[in-house]
Design an enzyme around this catalytic site. Structure first.
Site, PDB file in Angstrom:
ATOM      1  CG  ASP A 113      33.292 -34.618  12.555  1.00  0.00           C
ATOM      2  OD1 ASP A 113      34.396 -35.171  12.346  1.00  0.00           O
ATOM      3  OD2 ASP A 113      32.222 -35.193  12.356  1.00  0.00           O
ATOM      4  CG  HIS A 160      36.231 -32.916   3.121  1.00  0.00           C
ATOM      5  ND1 HIS A 160      35.182 -32.378   2.409  1.00  0.00           N
ATOM      6  CD2 HIS A 160      36.017 -32.569   4.413  1.00  0.00           C
ATOM      7  CE1 HIS A 160      34.361 -31.734   3.249  1.00  0.00           C
ATOM      8  NE2 HIS A 160      34.840 -31.843   4.469  1.00  0.00           N
ATOM      9  CG  HIS A 182      -1.810  -1.187   1.333  1.00  0.00           C
ATOM     10  ND1 HIS A 182      -1.472  -2.289   2.081  1.00  0.00           N
ATOM     11  CD2 HIS A 182      -3.012  -1.486   0.759  1.00  0.00           C
ATOM     12  CE1 HIS A 182      -2.412  -3.212   1.990  1.00  0.00           C
ATOM     13  NE2 HIS A 182      -3.363  -2.761   1.183  1.00  0.00           N
ATOM     14  CG  ASP A 205      31.261 -31.111   4.600  1.00  0.00           C
ATOM     15  OD1 ASP A 205      31.690 -32.214   4.987  1.00  0.00           O
ATOM     16  OD2 ASP A 205      31.951 -30.074   4.587  1.00  0.00           O
TER      17      ASP A 205
END
Lengths: 448, 175
Positions: free
Chosen positions: A204, A212, A102, A363
């Site tokens: 971790d 990886h 508006h 990941d």
């Protein structure tokens, strides 16, 4: 919901339902995201008056705006008339925010500046002073990092950060010029509960050599505290898992160079570290200046901020339901770094932990699958474990925190879930414990 | 904006280049990366920049050091990515995912260099990964292809990804 049996930090056990339960998720929005200090923006991203940045606090859409006087305010990105989002851009500079619905218009200080047909339709009876944007209760800065908090009873940001500042300063205060975040926001949607990536990065080191392995075998220069492809070896002497600092964590190597030794062309990085090492030692003291500045460090500020000096990525996770999140990443630099070095860092961050990051791309599926495997009727009743190296932590000279040796340990994750449980159980901040275990009573030389 | 050269592109070049785009897509769908590399010039540049999402009227300057990228690759970097994918350790790609590229809106125009042309195209990459998880990337591409003794080779590719938030947890694919 009672969470006393959902996490057991003495045995390193979590119930899987914490990754999928809708009711728990709503409780998290209230008791964690509605209560904790949350990262909003880096001052480098909104340097000038009128600069703004749109972000989230939990699922609440927020605009952070640099004011004329240089201060920073944050507001809910929602029109006070009918609730529409008032800003659809990621960031920019604005003199006003006008609602698309508006045409109500809000000034950068949040005040309602204009209402179409104010006299004709509202007969001049609208109290504009009561209809400004809703302001985020607290906004405070710690050395370039701007945080917001919805809870009026929250401790100060400094107290909230506690001894994590010991590690934060290794990035934020080693060099006199401060730090910046670079470039546009790298946004990725993950089908994961928000706790899983935080917990992965906070402590971790175990997954690095395995999850990886592909990237590590392709990028030969990667060597992190003796971790090797296929998780065939690790060196417990090379790093520390540090926790027990109000729910914040650090995972750090100790060689003072490993963060930058990964780079495809490490020479200019090594030169920079060598040239500026005395400055870092002067500002941070010997332990941090020699062993931490330049090292690969993972820093986690509870609940959802993580940044990694060395790999130089900076990230927040915005929850989007129990099974979904948005991961926002930027490259981070020290402003004293030469332009070419900053450009090389941005490029390398995008290569390794960007949207097509050689490492980052490993990941997501693991975290999504851990989330999905908590949704079944049977799996939701099952446990998962972070019980590695249980009971093998203690103090260490020169460092705050409860510390476990090495980067491969689940020590930090246990503290993450402990903090999660403490917040989820507490009715208010008054019931949330404060602890900075093994706090350094005598600080290293104060120079800042 | 690139000025349209009135000299038309030869019909046989249009056919050869369009076929090359389709062939490239089929090689990549089949993970024939080494064969794909044969289609690239040695000095190839392969880029996907991060986009801004700002108001049209916004005059804020571009980032000083750069917006950041998704891809900023030369031939060595592309080979590095292929080494990773070929390592046998990229668990997200094993079992192999169902990947299909659709190439469309091919438009060819002359380039400044006589032996080069600009090729615009649209690519849609469909991936079906674990169970029913299907994701789609849509992007526009502006290529520079060069004609040499081996036929057409890709000299440069600029990819404009049409997603403000990446709708998947990795980009283990080439565009």
């Amino acid at each position: 919901m009672d969470v006393s049996d959902l996490v057991d930090t003495t045995t390193g056990r979590q119930k899987r339902t914490i990754y999928s339960n809708e009711e728990l998720y709503k409780q998290e929005l209230e008791r964690i995201f509605g209560r904790c200090w949350l990262f909003l923006v880096h001052t480098s991203q909104i340097p000038k008056a009128g600069d703004y940045f749109r972000t989230f606090m939990g699922e609440d859409d927020v605009i952070v705006i640099r004011q004329k006087d240089g201060s920073i305010k944050a507001f809910l990105n929602s029109c006070t008339h009918r609730g529409n989002r008032i800003c659809r851009a990621d960031r920019g500079n604005a003199k006003a925010f006008t609602c698309n619905y508006h045409g109500w218009s809000f000034a950068p200080d949040g005040s309602l500046a204009g209402v179409p047909l104010e006299n004709e339709a509202y007969f001049g009876e609208l109290d504009r002073s009561k209809l400004g944007l809703v302001q985020v209760t607290h906004v405070a800065e710690y050395k370039g990092l701007v945080f917001g908090c919805f809870d009026p009873d929250a401790p100060s940001l400094e107290d909230y950060l506690g001894d994590a500042k010991f590690f934060l300063d290794v990035w934020l205060d080693a060099m006199p010029g401060g730090t910046s975040l670079l470039g546009e926001t790298q946004k990725m949607e993950l089908g994961s509960n928000w706790k899983l990536p935080v917990e992965n990065v906070c402590g971790d080191g175990y997954h690095l050599g395995w999850a990886h392995a592909g990237a590590m075998s392709a990028v030969q220069s990667m060597d992190l505290a003796g971790l090797s492809v296929g998780n065939s070896s690790t060196n417990l002497e090379g790093g520390l898992s540090v926790a027990g600092m109000n729910g914040h964590m650090a995972l750090t190597s100790l060689d003072g160079i490993s963060g930058y030794a990964f780079y495809p062309e490490p020479k200019p990085m090594m030169d920079y570290l060598e040239a500026n090492r005395p400055t870092a030692i002067e500002r941070l003291g010997k332990v941090r200046g020699e062993q931490l500045w330049g090292s690969q460090i993972n820093i986690t500020i509870f609940p959802n901020l993580q940044f990694l000096p060395g790999l130089n990525w900076f990230r927040v996770y915005h929850p989007k339901g129990p099974g979904k999140l948005e991961q926002w990443t930027w490259a981070m630099v020290e402003n004293d770094m030469p332009d070419e070095m900053q450009a090389a860092i941005l490029d390398n961050q995008c290569l390794t932990f960007g949207l097509a990051g050689l490492f980052d791309n490993d990941d997501g599926d693991n975290l999504a699958a851990c989330t999905e495997q908590s949704r079944g009727w049977r799996t939701a009743q099952m446990d998962v474990f972070t019980n590695m190296a249980l009971g093998r932590s203690g103090p260490r000279d020169g460092f705050p925190g409860d510390i476990a040796a090495g980067l491969v340990s689940e020590h930090n994750q246990r503290y993450f879930y402990r903090r999660w449980q403490e917040h989820m159980q507490a009715e208010s901040w008054a019931e949330v414990p404060t602890y900075n275990i093994n706090s350094l009573s005598v600080e290293e030389p104060e120079n800042a | 904006m690139l000025e349209m050269n009135p000299a038309p592109v030869l019909v046989e070049d249009m056919i050869a280049l369009t076929q090359r785009l389709y062939h490239e897509a089929r090689l990549l769908d089949a993970e024939r990366f080494e064969d794909w590399l044969e289609l690239l010039c040695d000095d190839v540049t392969y880029r996907m920049d991060l986009k801004r999402r700002r108001f049209r009227a916004d005059r804020s300057p571009p980032a000083a050091v750069g917006a950041g990228v998704v891809f900023n690759e030369n031939i060595a970097r592309l080979k590095l990515r292929i080494d990773r994918l070929r390592s046998g350790y990229v668990w997200a790609e094993d079992p192999p995912n169902f990947v299909r590229r659709v190439i469309s809106n091919v438009e060819i125009e002359p380039a400044d260099a006589e032996n080069e042309v600009i090729v615009h195209s649209v690519i849609v990459i469909h991936r079906n990964r674990i169970d029913g998880l299907a994701r789609q990337f849509t992007a526009g591409r502006t290529d520079r292809w060069r004609h040499g003794t081996q036929g057409w080779c890709l000299a440069a590719r600029d990819i404009a990804l049409d997603h403000a938030v990446l709708p998947d947890s990795n980009i283990n694919v080439f565009f």
